[in-house]
Enzyme design. Structure first.
Site, PDB file in Angstrom:
ATOM      1  CB  CYS A   1      18.552  -6.979  39.221  1.00  0.00           C
ATOM      2  SG  CYS A   1      19.431  -7.118  40.773  1.00  0.00           S
TER       3      CYS A   1
HETATM    4  C1  UGA Z   1      15.666  -4.177  40.451  1.00  0.00           C
HETATM    5  C2  UGA Z   1      14.174  -4.245  40.790  1.00  0.00           C
HETATM    6  O1  UGA Z   1      13.615  -2.937  40.726  1.00  0.00           O
HETATM    7  C3  UGA Z   1      13.965  -4.825  42.192  1.00  0.00           C
HETATM    8  O2  UGA Z   1      12.580  -4.958  42.475  1.00  0.00           O
HETATM    9  C4  UGA Z   1      14.630  -6.197  42.265  1.00  0.00           C
HETATM   10  O3  UGA Z   1      14.526  -6.757  43.564  1.00  0.00           O
HETATM   11  C5  UGA Z   1      16.098  -6.063  41.913  1.00  0.00           C
HETATM   12  O4  UGA Z   1      16.224  -5.476  40.597  1.00  0.00           O
HETATM   13  C6  UGA Z   1      16.699  -7.436  41.931  1.00  0.00           C
HETATM   14  O5  UGA Z   1      16.295  -8.277  41.121  1.00  0.00           O
HETATM   15  O6  UGA Z   1      17.506  -7.723  42.825  1.00  0.00           O
HETATM   16  P1  UGA Z   1      17.672  -2.503  41.089  1.00  0.00           P
HETATM   17  O7  UGA Z   1      18.557  -3.365  40.265  1.00  0.00           O
HETATM   18  O8  UGA Z   1      18.133  -2.044  42.421  1.00  0.00           O
HETATM   19  O9  UGA Z   1      16.267  -3.257  41.355  1.00  0.00           O
HETATM   20  O10 UGA Z   1      17.382  -1.229  40.193  1.00  0.00           O
HETATM   21  P2  UGA Z   1      16.100  -0.435  39.686  1.00  0.00           P
HETATM   22  O11 UGA Z   1      15.721   0.620  40.645  1.00  0.00           O
HETATM   23  O12 UGA Z   1      15.059  -1.354  39.233  1.00  0.00           O
HETATM   24  O13 UGA Z   1      16.722   0.307  38.401  1.00  0.00           O
HETATM   25  C7  UGA Z   1      17.211  -0.451  37.295  1.00  0.00           C
HETATM   26  C8  UGA Z   1      17.589   0.457  36.159  1.00  0.00           C
HETATM   27  O14 UGA Z   1      16.428   1.004  35.548  1.00  0.00           O
HETATM   28  C9  UGA Z   1      18.471   1.657  36.518  1.00  0.00           C
HETATM   29  O15 UGA Z   1      19.487   1.771  35.560  1.00  0.00           O
HETATM   30  C10 UGA Z   1      17.536   2.846  36.457  1.00  0.00           C
HETATM   31  O16 UGA Z   1      18.159   4.050  36.121  1.00  0.00           O
HETATM   32  C11 UGA Z   1      16.591   2.386  35.353  1.00  0.00           C
HETATM   33  N1  UGA Z   1      15.264   3.039  35.435  1.00  0.00           N
HETATM   34  C12 UGA Z   1      14.441   2.796  36.489  1.00  0.00           C
HETATM   35  C13 UGA Z   1      14.869   3.901  34.405  1.00  0.00           C
HETATM   36  O17 UGA Z   1      15.619   4.124  33.426  1.00  0.00           O
HETATM   37  N2  UGA Z   1      13.633   4.469  34.474  1.00  0.00           N
HETATM   38  C14 UGA Z   1      12.787   4.238  35.520  1.00  0.00           C
HETATM   39  O18 UGA Z   1      11.676   4.794  35.500  1.00  0.00           O
HETATM   40  C15 UGA Z   1      13.203   3.391  36.544  1.00  0.00           C
END
Ligand code: UGA
Length: 438
Positions: free
Chosen positions: A267
């Site tokens: 996403c």
């Molecule tokens: C993301 C959004 O958080 C959701 O709100 C949204 O609904 C979704 O995309 C979507 O558009 O369908 P998701 O893809 O499940 O959700 O993943 P995230 O939890 O956002 O993590 C994304 C990436 O960011 C991961 O690689 C994670 O490791 C990284 N991340 C996250 C960090 O490096 N640091 C953080 O503090 C948080």
């Protein structure tokens, strides 16, 4: 009331399962016959905590799963939850959603009732009015706002917490005209989520809210990653303490401030690209968004640079990658930074061994016999010359000196800093922590 949900990925299957487990009369529809069969047998096609249990609850009640779109006929609420991937240029690819709404249109043609169609798929602002309404009206020969309702209903669930987020979303956004359909939709969501704020707005604002949300999250991550890079040159500086402290300021907030190898997944990277592309074609230079992307790419380059510094030429070096899933508690490797890292290492002709508690099957589909797959963390570390922790799986935080002892060279690059408060033997470098020994 009959509900149809079209597209059984993370969003669609979670909604299907949660609504049916609550006793709603739900039909989950997907074009993939094999996937439908599996789901019908209570088996989910990907790893997502708690989903299988909720699905099975639903299957014991009124849930039906099918690839037959004609079952949409007679449904009162129709949720479209199909994917909107990116094309080769990073722009949004609407081909799947166009097919899905066209099938919806054909099947509501002879409806006696007036259904409400919710578009949950992420779409660029203007898509509802310019693309979806014309298809629906053409195929159904009926009028939006009169014969059927159409509402933009973006989704905010995260993989790995999909069930919690589907049961208790932080908000519900309903975009569209203030018609009776909108009143009905509001009533439905108020009953489903009595404590959740419901935002009613127009289509294009609802569409943009989704991009605002994801691009802001990506911005927070790149912000902390940029600071973590600066910290690496300040001996003793610790990015986690900085994030924890600034997160206490309510204006900043503590979430999404974990420095790491960069954001991945299906996403954030895709939505950032689509928004940048949309801004560019609208004649706006998205300076900040471009910088967020650039910082994200640089994180990976940093890991490569550190490993080169530690190992010299990477050719034939045995490197272990711990974690290929884009985050813990999922087997999803789509746009995972770990996969990109492996590809780069392979270009340098390094010998790669990987471990992941859930994503091994998906990783094998990408790399086949080009890399080695270890069953346990111990096996993965054995004889390795450098280990890179890419996903913060709990079991990696248990790595200890006796496990590191088995390495050929004790070099550990910890991109998530899960071992930072341990005294790990050898050459340990946590990204985002200034290292005196450099
Ligand atoms: C993301 C959004 O958080 C959701 O709100 C949204 O609904 C979704 O995309 C979507 O558009 O369908 P998701 O893809 O499940 O959700 O993943 P995230 O939890 O956002 O993590 C994304 C990436 O960011 C991961 O690689 C994670 O490791 C990284 N991340 C996250 C960090 O490096 N640091 C953080 O503090 C948080």
């Amino acid at each position: 009331m009959k509900i149809a949900i079209i597209g059984l990925g993370f969003v669609g299957l979670s909604l299907t399962s949660v609504l049916s487990s609550k006793g709603y009369n739900v039909i989950g529809i997907d074009v993939d016959v094999k996937k439908c069969k599996k789901i019908n047998n209570g088996i989910i096609p990907f790893y997502e905590p708690d989903l299988e249990k909720i699905l099975r609850d639903g299957l014991k009640k009124k849930l039906r799963i099918s690839d037959d779109f004609s079952l949409i006929k007679g449904c009162d609420l129709i949720f479209v939850t199909v994917g909107t991937p990116q094309d080769a240029n990073g722009a949004i690819d609407l081909s799947i959603i166009k097919k899905a709404v066209s099938a919806v249109g054909k099947n509501i043609k002879k409806n006696n009732n007036k259904p409400i169609i919710f578009i949950k798929s992420t779409v660029i602002p203007g898509t509802m009015k310019k693309v979806i309404v014309p298809i629906l009206e053409k195929e159904s020969k009926r009028k939006v706002g009169k014969d059927f309702g159409l509402i933009s209903n973006p989704e905010f669930l995260q993989e790995s917490t999909a069930i919690r987020d589907t049961k208790f979303p932080h908000t519900v956004v309903l975009g569209g005209y203030e018609t009776d359909f909108m009143k009905k939709a509001k009533k439905f969501f108020m009953k489903l989520y009595p404590k959740t704020p419901i935002i009613i707005t127009n289509h294009q604002t609802a569409e943009m809210i989704k991009y605002a949300n994801n691009s802001f999250l990506a911005t927070k991550i790149s912000f902390i990653n940029q600071l973590s890079t600066i910290c690496q040159n300040i001996p003793g500086a610790n990015i986690d303490d900085i994030a924890k402290t600034i997160g206490l300021d309510p204006r900043i907030g503590k979430l999404f401030l974990q420095a790491g190898p960069g954001y991945g997944g299906s996403c954030l990277p895709k939505d950032m690209k689509a928004l940048i592309n949309f801004a560019n074609i609208s004649g706006i230079d998205p300076t900040l968004l471009n910088a967020v992307e650039k910082i994200n790419t640089n994180q990976l380059e940093q890991i490569i640079a550190i490993s080169k510094k530690k190992l010299g030429n990477l050719k034939s070096k045995r490197i272990t990658i711990l974690g290929t899933a884009f985050k813990p508690d999922t087997d999803d490797i789509r746009d995972s930074i770990a996969i990109k890292l492996i590809r780069k290492f392979l270009k340098h002709k390094a010998k790669i061994t990987v471990h992941d508690p859930k994503a091994m099957k998906n990783t094998m589909e990408v790399f086949g016999d080009k890399i080695i797959y270890a069953k346990t963390v111990q096996d993965a570390l054995s004889k390795s010359q450098c280990a890179v922790i890419m996903t913060q799986w709990k079991e990696y935080s248990k790595i200890n000196n006796s496990m590191v002892k088995k390495m050929d060279k004790k070099i550990v690059i910890d991109s998530r800093r899960i071992l930072a408060d341990r005294d790990i033997d050898g050459d340990y470098q946590a990204i985002g922590i200034g290292n005196d020994k450099k």
